[in-house]
Design a protein around this motif. Structure first.
Motif, mmCIF file in Angstrom:
data_model
loop_
_atom_site.group_PDB
_atom_site.id
_atom_site.type_symbol
_atom_site.label_atom_id
_atom_site.label_comp_id
_atom_site.label_asym_id
_atom_site.label_seq_id
_atom_site.Cartn_x
_atom_site.Cartn_y
_atom_site.Cartn_z
ATOM 1 N N GLY B 43 0.986 -1.218 -0.012
ATOM 2 C CA GLY B 43 -0.003 -0.137 -0.058
ATOM 3 C C GLY B 43 0.847 1.205 0.191
ATOM 4 O O GLY B 43 2.062 1.296 -0.563
ATOM 5 N N ALA B 44 0.717 2.196 0.758
ATOM 6 C CA ALA B 44 1.073 3.601 0.861
ATOM 7 C C ALA B 44 2.542 3.496 1.292
ATOM 8 O O ALA B 44 3.199 4.293 1.021
ATOM 9 N N ASP B 45 2.669 2.280 2.137
ATOM 10 C CA ASP B 45 4.229 2.174 2.601
ATOM 11 C C ASP B 45 4.855 1.369 1.765
ATOM 12 O O ASP B 45 6.035 0.890 2.277
ATOM 13 N N ALA B 46 4.493 0.911 0.584
ATOM 14 C CA ALA B 46 5.335 0.065 -0.224
ATOM 15 C C ALA B 46 6.746 0.542 -0.253
ATOM 16 O O ALA B 46 6.998 1.740 -0.602
ATOM 17 N N GLY B 47 7.551 -0.401 -0.223
ATOM 18 C CA GLY B 47 9.034 -0.086 -0.355
ATOM 19 C C GLY B 47 9.640 0.327 0.883
ATOM 20 O O GLY B 47 10.773 0.128 1.032
ATOM 21 N N HIS B 48 8.967 0.091 1.826
ATOM 22 C CA HIS B 48 9.470 0.264 3.270
ATOM 23 C C HIS B 48 9.675 -1.055 4.048
ATOM 24 O O HIS B 48 8.882 -2.090 3.923
ATOM 25 N N GLY B 399 21.405 -5.192 -2.450
ATOM 26 C CA GLY B 399 20.840 -6.203 -1.692
ATOM 27 C C GLY B 399 19.373 -5.612 -1.147
ATOM 28 O O GLY B 399 18.580 -6.317 -0.291
ATOM 29 N N LEU B 400 18.991 -4.232 -1.399
ATOM 30 C CA LEU B 400 17.754 -3.886 -0.965
ATOM 31 C C LEU B 400 17.145 -3.401 -2.452
ATOM 32 O O LEU B 400 15.988 -3.871 -2.680
ATOM 33 N N ASP B 401 17.904 -2.518 -3.210
ATOM 34 C CA ASP B 401 17.134 -1.948 -4.328
ATOM 35 C C ASP B 401 17.499 -2.779 -5.641
ATOM 36 O O ASP B 401 17.073 -2.692 -6.678
ATOM 37 N N LEU B 420 14.942 -6.514 -2.992
ATOM 38 C CA LEU B 420 13.699 -6.763 -2.308
ATOM 39 C C LEU B 420 12.493 -6.021 -2.445
ATOM 40 O O LEU B 420 11.507 -6.074 -1.973
ATOM 41 N N ARG B 421 12.721 -4.746 -3.002
ATOM 42 C CA ARG B 421 11.757 -3.926 -3.344
ATOM 43 C C ARG B 421 11.835 -3.124 -4.970
ATOM 44 O O ARG B 421 13.035 -3.035 -5.110
ATOM 45 N N PRO B 422 10.497 -2.914 -5.381
ATOM 46 C CA PRO B 422 10.860 -2.169 -6.652
ATOM 47 C C PRO B 422 11.649 -0.653 -6.438
ATOM 48 O O PRO B 422 11.456 -0.189 -5.404
ATOM 49 N N SER B 423 12.605 -0.520 -7.278
ATOM 50 C CA SER B 423 13.193 0.646 -6.854
ATOM 51 C C SER B 423 13.691 1.556 -8.297
ATOM 52 O O SER B 423 13.692 0.882 -9.485
ATOM 53 N N ARG B 424 13.525 2.870 -8.248
ATOM 54 C CA ARG B 424 13.899 3.569 -9.407
ATOM 55 C C ARG B 424 15.498 3.758 -9.528
ATOM 56 O O ARG B 424 15.900 4.498 -10.257
ATOM 57 N N LEU B 425 16.076 3.540 -8.385
ATOM 58 C CA LEU B 425 17.180 4.079 -8.073
ATOM 59 C C LEU B 425 18.326 3.093 -9.017
ATOM 60 O O LEU B 425 18.003 1.816 -9.005
#
Lengths: 553, 439
Positions: B43-48, B399-401, B420-425
């Motif tokens: 939800g709103a906190d996605a990526g955390h 390992g995260l992004d 572990l999360r979708p990332s634009r970086l």
């Protein structure tokens, strides 16, 4: 793309071709059947030249932690051995322990197109592949080390079902992305961790009660039943110990016909005769090898000069540290998996022992009859850096040169060796067996090491030259997958070779016991221990070739 | 028969809107524990990300940090990535001696920076190289006998920590390596004795990890080499001078010498980063001397921790690619190694170099030193700079992004890292390769 290599003299022992003059056609990276009507895109007139498949080094320490320890420890090995960057190639350094990039370039410049790292610790496999990924130009592959790992020793001590042992061997080959299996000082690396300083063929490991004989027979039988082409690659007991030839003979007999490859056998062919209690046992070793068709060898020839020994054999390398030159060395106990010892060494022709080691290696080369069962290695960098291969080839092909060199070594070693009385000279055909066809057949590389239609177009073209050292130092052309990568010893195109693996079948149920073992004792999880295809393909910008294995029995 | 058990584990969804990852490798210290369970919020906190199991304070700081929104910047003003890359390439292309510092990245990132440094004739150095050098000096003069984490975990019956606050630098060392539930050899791990020589943080913190027997031998940091020297003498049976040196706890050392002699597999542990005192490298040397001495009769080993912020990866990759551990210059066209001369901090103070390219993908605190030189920063979002970089390109954390690999502190094992999360970086690798392509 169709390329014609016109008029070369072909040495292709895998297909029985001995110095026949004919054209070679390369179609889209592979050797094609000759077709006089074909429209050729590029033609190379190589009349008078010697043509062989790209050379294959079946035992060279090019990747993995112990080499990087050597690199870190020996900045003096690199100074004065710099290789500057060019528009095409990266920079690098190093003589005995070259940087990965420099090693790849140099191998290609010498006409080599595939190299095999023989001592990949499964726990260090990811790094070994990363280093091989940074070794450009050549294909590569690695042998997973087993035999001092606690998982196998526990299986043997518990007398587990042989199928479970086979599953574990096969699982390890998958997990480590290996093409073969090597055993180093069977059980001895582990025994050293329990403060055992010696482990002979029938001595028991102090904790597990297992003997090297058991380990050797288990692993060899396991590989046979798994259908793995390369026989168990054996670095035997008692490396470097005077008198160890008896153990080597016993090891051959112990196999009862099971296939083994005895690696760097020179280091295992020492007697105890003479004033120095150090003598050549090349004759009895060669005799027994000749009589046992289940045995193949590589020599691990030493050549004089500075080098660095690097081995998984922590037990014996610790013993060798007294000869370290310069006086620094590393010994490690590793991950309940294996160990390593990195000991710099300077072989001197005026040292009786070193001179005799040199002579023992040559004696074995000259006394073993069948070139299909002996491979040309220096166990890079243990006996000498791989860059000395052309010199070694000349020693084998040119008895006059060999005798000249013999005159320079320690006089007592000259007297103690029969090298001076051996007239054998290797032919180009035999050199092509030892450096191409033999290793390819032994490793199970089905489309490398030969020049029949369908083979990968890895081709090396030499100018014929009576000075074989000069000839083999600088090939005129080297093709990799049909692309010209080296011309006159200079790189003209940088390519990334493939990683060769073998994947024998296993029952995935073995992961249940492995998961339990990893959870209880390891510091890495089972899933992360395994090196994925994705890592090699994406992160190492490589590719994987799965070589065939036979059916499991 | 097995098929695709080889792949990097794909993420598992547990149906609650959370993505949970198991066997996650932690990139935030050189131990690279890989038993973490990490959740990605929805939800709103996605990526955390939150750590659901295992981990430590360092891991929590790293995984659970909320990186602020970020954009490539030129001189402090937002710009698009293409412009930032072009500007970076122009600066590097025009530099005579670019300095590639920080190097807080994964194996792939180091590879890419090495390629760029080779191409541009630059200098490479990690911001923790001073710690690495304490070990390298000893390795290059006499070598050593070392162990690794799994070997120590299963075999050590005596663990001697030298002047290192491991609970701060490598918080799970005692829990995972010294006092795990089980070991293969030598009885119950929690019965092992841990001896702390010098300042090793609070002993109670260590006993709370499950270690039952902790012996403290106090010493001021600057006295550590002397204390270790006396221990070595005692073990060798050398005649000691009068026991009136107030700096030296003779009785405790005699007791330790006895423990060393009785041990079947003792291990000296240090974190080179902690030995930042006078003659810290001498401490490493004496420890490795003692280990060598004892091995004449029984087994003993060293275990160097360290490797935080990708330092072990940087040193290893630099060694296999150039032949030398860090502090290498490519200015001549070929690798040149000088751990004193190519210390980028020293070079900046001495006015050497004409461009600083700083990489920090793990730790927002690992900011570049103040410099008047033009600065390109490939940095994790949230880093505070002493002045705005000329070019700032935010990068993901390995390992995260994005996925990647890291070499562990023992320089033997390396671990895979997952996204572990979708990332634009973008990753450091992508950025460095893009810059190299437009040079």
């Amino acid at each position: 793309m169709l390329i014609r290599l016109k008029g070369g003299r072909i040495y292709d022992p895998a297909n029985g071709v001995d110095g026949v003059v004919r054209d070679i056609l390369i179609h889209d990276g592979r050797i094609a059947a000759d077709d006089p009507t074909a429209r050729i895109d590029a033609e190379y007139d190589i009349s008078g030249r010697v043509v062989m498949a790209g050379a294959i080094d079946p035992h060279t320490h090019i990747g993995g932690g112990k080499m990087t320890i050597g690199r870190m420890m020996l900045p003096e090995d690199h100074r004065g051995q710099e290789r500057a960057r060019t528009d095409l190639t990266r920079s690098g350094t190093g003589f005995a322990v070259p940087s990965t990039l420099a090693a790849g370039y140099r191998y290609a410049e010498m006409g080599y197109t595939a190299c095999f790292e023989p001592a990949m610790l499964p726990a260090n496999a990811r790094q070994a592949h990363m280093e091989m990924g940074d070794t450009p130009m050549v294909d590569k592959g690695a042998f997973a080390m087993l035999g001092s790992d606690d998982f196998l020793l526990r299986q043997l001590a518990a007398k587990e079902d042989f199928n479970a042992v086979k599953d574990y061997i096969a699982w390890t080959m998958h997990a480590a992305q290996a093409i073969a299996v090597k055993v180093v000082n069977p059980g001895g690396i582990s025994a050293f961790k329990f403060n055992q300083r010696k482990l002979d063929l029938d001595e028991s490991h102090v904790h597990y009660g297992v003997t090297p004989r058991q380990i050797l027979r288990t692993l060899s039988q396991g590989l046979v039943e798994l259908g793995v082409t390369h026989p168990l690659h054996v670095h035997g007991c008692n490396l470097g110990v005077p008198g160890n030839f008896a153990t080597t003979l016993d090891t051959i007999r112990a196999m009862d016909g099971l296939p083994i490859h005895l690696t760097h056998i020179q280091f295992h062919s020492y007697g105890t005769e003479g004033d120095m209690k150090f003598s050549s046992a090349a004759a009895p070793i060669s005799e027994l090898v000749n009589a046992h068709k289940n045995v193949s060898i590589d020599v691990g020839q030493i050549l004089f000069g500075q080098t660095c020994t690097a081995s998984g054999d922590s037990m014996r390398q610790y013993g060798n540290t007294k000869s370290a030159n310069p006086k620094k060395w590393v010994v490690m106990d590793i991950e309940c998996d294996a160990g390593c010892g990195v000991v710099p060494m300077k072989y001197k022709d005026k040292s009786f022992v070193n001179a005799l080691q040199w002579a023992i290696g040559l004696e074995i080369f000259l006394l073993v009859d069948d070139p299909w069962r002996v491979f040309l290695t220096t166990d890079h960098p243990n006996g000498a850096p791989f860059t000395t291969y052309p010199h070694l080839i000349r020693l084998l092909m040119d008895k006059g040169f060999r005798r000249d060199m013999l005159q320079k070594i320690h006089p007592d070693a000259q007297k103690a060796s029969i090298v001076g009385s051996l007239d054998r000279e290797y032919s180009l055909y035999e050199i092509a067996i030892m450096t191409r066809a033999g290793p390819a057949r032994s490793l199970g590389l089905k489309d490398r090491g030969h020049l029949a239609p369908g083979a990968n177009a890895d081709v090396t073209v030499y100018r014929d030259n009576e000075d074989r050292e000069a000839m083999f130092t600088t090939p005129e052309y080297v093709f990799k997958n049909g692309e010209l990568i080296v011309r006159d010893g200079r790189i003209v195109k940088v390519v990334q070779g493939a990683t060769h693996v073998a994947r024998p079948e296993y029952d995935a149920g073995i992961e249940k016991s492995l998961a339990d073992y990893f959870t209880r004792y390891h510091t890495v999880s089972l899933s992360n221990f395994k090196v994925s295809d994705e890592e090699i393909i994406r992160h190492d910008r490589g590719s994987i070739v799965v070589q065939p294995t036979g059916a499991r029995v | 028969m097995p098929t695709a058990s080889q792949g990097i584990e794909s993420q598992a969804s547990n149906g609650s809107g959370l993505d949970t990852f198991t066997s996650v490798t932690c990139p935030f210290c050189g131990l690279h524990c890989d038993d973490l369970e990490v959740r990605n919020s929805s939800g709103a906190d996605a990526g955390h990300l939150t750590i659901a199991r295992n981990g430590c304070e360092r891991a929590a700081r790293g995984f659970e940090r909320r990186p602020p929104p970020s954009s490539p910047q030129i001189g402090g003003r937002d710009t698009d990535l293409a412009t930032a890359l072009a500007t970076a390439a122009r600066l590097i292309g025009g530099a005579r001696l670019p300095l590639y510092g920080g190097l807080g990245t994964d194996v792939e990132g180091v590879r890419a920076i090495m390629a760029l440094a080779d191409r541009s004739g630059g200098v490479v150095d990690h911001h923790l190289s001073a710690a690495i050098q304490r070990n390298m000096g000893v390795l290059q003069t006499q070598g050593w006998i070392m162990s690794t984490l799994t070997e120590t975990r299963n075999r050590a019956d005596l663990v001697i920590v030298v002047a290192s606050d491991l609970m701060t630098l490598h918080p799970r060392f005692f829990e995972r390596i010294v006092a795990p539930a089980e070991a293969m050899f030598g009885g119950v791990p929690s019965d092992r004795t841990v001896v702390l020589v010098g300042d090793c943080g609070h002993a109670d913190a260590i006993t709370r990890t499950g270690v039952k027997h902790v012996v403290e031998i106090p010493s001021a940091n600057d006295d550590i080499p002397v204390v270790l020297g006396v221990l070595r003498s005692m073990l060798k049976g050398t005649q000691l001078p009068a026991r009136d040196d107030q700096r030296v706890p003779f009785n405790e050392l005699a007791d330790l010498a006895l423990r060393c002699k009785r041990a079947e597999y003792g291990v000296f542990v240090w974190a080179p980063q902690a030995l930042a005192f006078r003659d810290g490298d001498l401490a490493v040397q004496i420890v490795t001397d003692i280990v060598r001495d004892i091995n004449k009769t029984t087994r003993f080993a060293g275990l160097s921790l360290g490797g935080n912020d990708g330092a072990a990866s940087a040193a290893s990759v630099c060694s296999w690619q150039s032949g030398y551990p860090l502090r290498v210059s490519f200015a001549s066209g070929a690798p040149d190694y000088d751990p004193y001369r190519y210390d980028i901090r020293r070079m900046l103070e001495a006015g050497e170099g004409d461009l600083l390219v700083w990489t920090a993908s793990f730790d927002p605190e690992a900011a570049p030193p103040a410099t008047g030189l033009p600065l390109i920063a490939l940095a994790t979002p949230g880093m505070r700079f002493s002045r705005e970089p000329d070019v700032l390109i935010p990068v993901g954390t390995p390992g995260l992004d994005h996925s990647g690999r890291l070499v562990r502190c023992d320089s033997v094992v390396s671990l895979p890292l997952r996204q572990l999360r979708p990332s634009r970086l973008a990753s450091v690798t992508e950025i460095a390769n893009a810059i190299a392509a437009s040079l």
